[in-house]
Design a protein around this motif. Structure first.
Motif, PDB file in Angstrom:
ATOM      1  N   TRP A 254       0.801  -1.319  -0.091  1.00  0.00           N
ATOM      2  CA  TRP A 254      -0.218   0.204   0.119  1.00  0.00           C
ATOM      3  C   TRP A 254       0.716   1.292   0.084  1.00  0.00           C
ATOM      4  N   PRO A 255       1.859   1.342   0.691  1.00  0.00           N
ATOM      5  CA  PRO A 255       2.846   2.668   0.721  1.00  0.00           C
ATOM      6  C   PRO A 255       3.439   3.191  -0.497  1.00  0.00           C
ATOM      7  N   LEU A 256       3.644   1.871  -1.370  1.00  0.00           N
ATOM      8  CA  LEU A 256       4.325   2.038  -2.949  1.00  0.00           C
ATOM      9  C   LEU A 256       2.904   2.473  -3.608  1.00  0.00           C
ATOM     10  N   LEU A 257       1.822   1.868  -3.412  1.00  0.00           N
ATOM     11  CA  LEU A 257       0.757   2.004  -4.384  1.00  0.00           C
ATOM     12  C   LEU A 257       0.413   3.641  -4.175  1.00  0.00           C
ATOM     13  N   MET A 258       0.313   3.977  -2.872  1.00  0.00           N
ATOM     14  CA  MET A 258      -0.131   5.316  -2.484  1.00  0.00           C
ATOM     15  C   MET A 258       0.960   6.480  -3.298  1.00  0.00           C
ATOM     16  N   ALA A 259       2.224   6.163  -2.982  1.00  0.00           N
ATOM     17  CA  ALA A 259       3.298   6.943  -3.498  1.00  0.00           C
ATOM     18  C   ALA A 259       3.233   6.990  -5.031  1.00  0.00           C
ATOM     19  N   GLY A 260       3.120   5.739  -5.735  1.00  0.00           N
ATOM     20  CA  GLY A 260       2.756   5.976  -7.118  1.00  0.00           C
ATOM     21  C   GLY A 260       1.564   6.788  -7.621  1.00  0.00           C
ATOM     22  N   ALA A 261       0.488   6.470  -6.906  1.00  0.00           N
ATOM     23  CA  ALA A 261      -0.807   7.208  -7.318  1.00  0.00           C
ATOM     24  C   ALA A 261      -0.745   8.598  -7.182  1.00  0.00           C
ATOM     25  N   LEU A 262      -0.039   9.156  -6.065  1.00  0.00           N
ATOM     26  CA  LEU A 262       0.355  10.465  -5.727  1.00  0.00           C
ATOM     27  C   LEU A 262       1.195  11.254  -7.067  1.00  0.00           C
ATOM     28  N   ILE A 263       2.225  10.464  -7.416  1.00  0.00           N
ATOM     29  CA  ILE A 263       2.890  10.866  -8.621  1.00  0.00           C
ATOM     30  C   ILE A 263       2.067  10.991  -9.815  1.00  0.00           C
ATOM     31  N   SER A 264       1.361   9.927 -10.030  1.00  0.00           N
ATOM     32  CA  SER A 264       0.446   9.733 -11.496  1.00  0.00           C
ATOM     33  C   SER A 264      -0.493  10.942 -11.640  1.00  0.00           C
ATOM     34  N   ILE A 265      -0.771  11.536 -10.389  1.00  0.00           N
ATOM     35  CA  ILE A 265      -2.054  12.674 -10.689  1.00  0.00           C
ATOM     36  C   ILE A 265      -1.320  13.956 -10.766  1.00  0.00           C
ATOM     37  N   VAL A 266       0.073  14.251 -10.727  1.00  0.00           N
ATOM     38  CA  VAL A 266       0.633  15.487 -10.998  1.00  0.00           C
ATOM     39  C   VAL A 266       0.478  15.862 -12.112  1.00  0.00           C
ATOM     40  N   PRO A 267       0.634  14.936 -13.341  1.00  0.00           N
ATOM     41  CA  PRO A 267       0.403  15.558 -14.838  1.00  0.00           C
ATOM     42  C   PRO A 267      -1.109  16.187 -15.002  1.00  0.00           C
ATOM     43  N   ILE A 268      -2.075  15.071 -14.550  1.00  0.00           N
ATOM     44  CA  ILE A 268      -3.289  15.930 -14.664  1.00  0.00           C
ATOM     45  C   ILE A 268      -3.531  17.006 -14.017  1.00  0.00           C
ATOM     46  N   THR A 269      -2.998  17.299 -12.988  1.00  0.00           N
ATOM     47  CA  THR A 269      -3.139  18.394 -11.896  1.00  0.00           C
ATOM     48  C   THR A 269      -2.417  19.735 -12.861  1.00  0.00           C
ATOM     49  N   LEU A 270      -1.484  19.391 -13.231  1.00  0.00           N
ATOM     50  CA  LEU A 270      -0.751  20.363 -14.174  1.00  0.00           C
ATOM     51  C   LEU A 270      -1.689  20.790 -15.332  1.00  0.00           C
ATOM     52  N   VAL A 271      -2.264  19.773 -16.103  1.00  0.00           N
ATOM     53  CA  VAL A 271      -3.094  20.118 -17.418  1.00  0.00           C
ATOM     54  C   VAL A 271      -4.300  21.093 -16.833  1.00  0.00           C
ATOM     55  N   TYR A 272      -4.767  20.689 -15.714  1.00  0.00           N
ATOM     56  CA  TYR A 272      -5.997  21.250 -15.240  1.00  0.00           C
ATOM     57  C   TYR A 272      -5.683  22.898 -14.657  1.00  0.00           C
ATOM     58  N   LEU A 273      -4.294  23.015 -14.247  1.00  0.00           N
ATOM     59  CA  LEU A 273      -4.268  24.199 -13.742  1.00  0.00           C
ATOM     60  C   LEU A 273      -3.741  25.044 -14.836  1.00  0.00           C
ATOM     61  N   PHE A 274      -3.199  24.401 -15.716  1.00  0.00           N
ATOM     62  CA  PHE A 274      -2.836  25.188 -17.113  1.00  0.00           C
ATOM     63  C   PHE A 274      -4.134  25.648 -17.899  1.00  0.00           C
ATOM     64  N   ALA A 275      -5.093  24.851 -17.896  1.00  0.00           N
ATOM     65  CA  ALA A 275      -6.356  25.186 -18.591  1.00  0.00           C
ATOM     66  C   ALA A 275      -7.324  25.522 -17.686  1.00  0.00           C
ATOM     67  N   GLN A 276      -7.242  25.748 -16.439  1.00  0.00           N
ATOM     68  CA  GLN A 276      -8.338  26.277 -15.446  1.00  0.00           C
ATOM     69  C   GLN A 276      -9.185  27.376 -16.135  1.00  0.00           C
ATOM     70  N   ARG A 277      -8.622  28.329 -16.472  1.00  0.00           N
ATOM     71  CA  ARG A 277      -9.527  29.605 -16.782  1.00  0.00           C
ATOM     72  C   ARG A 277     -10.468  29.370 -17.810  1.00  0.00           C
ATOM     73  N   TYR A 278      -9.983  28.642 -19.010  1.00  0.00           N
ATOM     74  CA  TYR A 278     -10.728  28.202 -20.195  1.00  0.00           C
ATOM     75  C   TYR A 278     -11.688  27.200 -19.634  1.00  0.00           C
ATOM     76  N   PHE A 279     -11.335  26.409 -18.894  1.00  0.00           N
ATOM     77  CA  PHE A 279     -11.926  25.084 -18.301  1.00  0.00           C
ATOM     78  C   PHE A 279     -13.282  25.715 -17.806  1.00  0.00           C
ATOM     79  N   VAL A 280     -13.365  26.367 -16.605  1.00  0.00           N
ATOM     80  CA  VAL A 280     -14.216  27.000 -16.063  1.00  0.00           C
ATOM     81  C   VAL A 280     -15.215  27.876 -16.816  1.00  0.00           C
ATOM     82  N   LYS A 281     -14.588  28.534 -17.884  1.00  0.00           N
ATOM     83  CA  LYS A 281     -15.567  29.424 -18.895  1.00  0.00           C
ATOM     84  C   LYS A 281     -16.199  28.534 -19.761  1.00  0.00           C
ATOM     85  N   GLY A 282     -15.728  27.437 -20.245  1.00  0.00           N
ATOM     86  CA  GLY A 282     -16.168  26.520 -20.989  1.00  0.00           C
ATOM     87  C   GLY A 282     -17.220  25.632 -20.610  1.00  0.00           C
TER      88      GLY A 282
END
Length: 290
Positions: A254-282
């Motif tokens: 479980w600790p390794l699974l949690m660590a890997g899952a935490l790393i895996s959400i970084v790209p999604i978070t970056l994509v959302y932060l980059f497009a947040q202004r357009y995303f909310v408006k859209g």
């Protein structure tokens, strides 16, 4: 005059007490809701530094007895993390490009072009949203296997270049809000339908395109079923499949699974932060007009 101060205009009066209390209550509720949403991520972050035996301690212990930073290094050593991440990034990015291109063209046709059977075709197109993906697995696998595409990334990428019901509907709703005066003015200037689409509608549709891009990227980044069905080579697997390797039949790290899952959400978070202004408006504008 006469020592009497002029009355203060209503617009400059201080807000009443009940309005302040209402504002405080609203922000409190929002903050509490945000905390509830972040609570699983906080638990995942703290659990990634624990020992496996500490995960299910009762009563639950939030903080680890010893912060094991080496868990993140063990994740990178336990599997080819960089290869899996590259595969997921390649597939997700190409799927976004394919969906934006094909869905925008289809949405423009349904919103602005007049041809026989347009409304019936759009209704049938929307009906595809009611078809579960699992129903199509066997026929699609048979088709891709006949083409020799199994154990490649083509079955995960190519379908996105032939449109999608949700993306087409989302962009069509946005295109319907664009005044037709733009079309008439461009037509008078000699612009073709393709030029109108490329130079007028696409630049105006940035919020809707960003919204669709976020949805498509998240769906393909987190996709587990598709890679498991179509891929067999270890080096072609995606990150979602790699994380599943930590969950065994008799024991799960479980600790390794949690660590890997935490790393895996970084790209999604970056994509959302980059497009947040357009995303909310859209999200707001895409459902204004049907």
């Amino acid at each position: 005059m006469n020592g009497i101060l002029p009355s203060v205009p209503k617009s400059h009066k201080s807000p009443s007490g009940w309005k302040i209390a209402r504002t405080v209550l609203e922000y409190t509720v929002i903050a509490f809701g945000a905390f509830l949403i972040l609570l699983p991520f906080i638990w995942m972050f703290l659990s990634s530094f624990k020992l496996n035996a500490e995960i299910f301690v009762y009563p639950p212990r939030w903080l680890p007895t010893e912060w094991r930073w080496q868990n993140y290094l063990r994740v990178l050593d336990a599997m080819p993390f960089s290869t899996f991440t590259f595969n997921s990034l390649k597939i997700s990015t190409l799927c976004v490009i394919g969906q934006l291109l094909s869905c925008s063209l289809a949405a423009f046709a349904f919103a602005r072009l007049k041809f026989p059977g347009r409304d019936v075709m759009f209704t049938v197109w929307l009906a595809c949203l009611m078809i579960p993906t699992q129903v199509l697995i066997i026929p699609l696998y048979a088709i891709y296997n006949a083409f020799g595409w199994t154990d490649t990334h083509l079955p995960l990428i190519l379908p996105n270049f032939f449109g999608g019901a949700f993306g087409t509907f989302l962009l069509r709703q946005f295109f319907m809000t664009v005044p037709k005066d733009f079309d008439d003015a461009a037509t008078i200037d000699g612009a073709t339908k393709l030029q109108i689409f490329w130079h007028i509608y696409l630049p105006m549709a940035k919020p809707a395109l960003a919204t669709l891009a976020v949805f498509v990227f998240m769906a393909n980044w987190n996709d587990l079923l598709g890679p498991i069905i179509y891929l067999t080579s270890y080096e072609k697997m995606t990150l979602s499949v790699g994380l599943a390797f930590f969950k065994g039949q008799y024991m799960t790290d479980w600790p390794l699974l949690m660590a890997g899952a935490l790393i895996s959400i970084v790209p999604i978070t970056l994509v959302y932060l980059f497009a947040q202004r357009y995303f909310v408006k859209g999200v707001v504008l895409s459902g204004v007009k049907g």
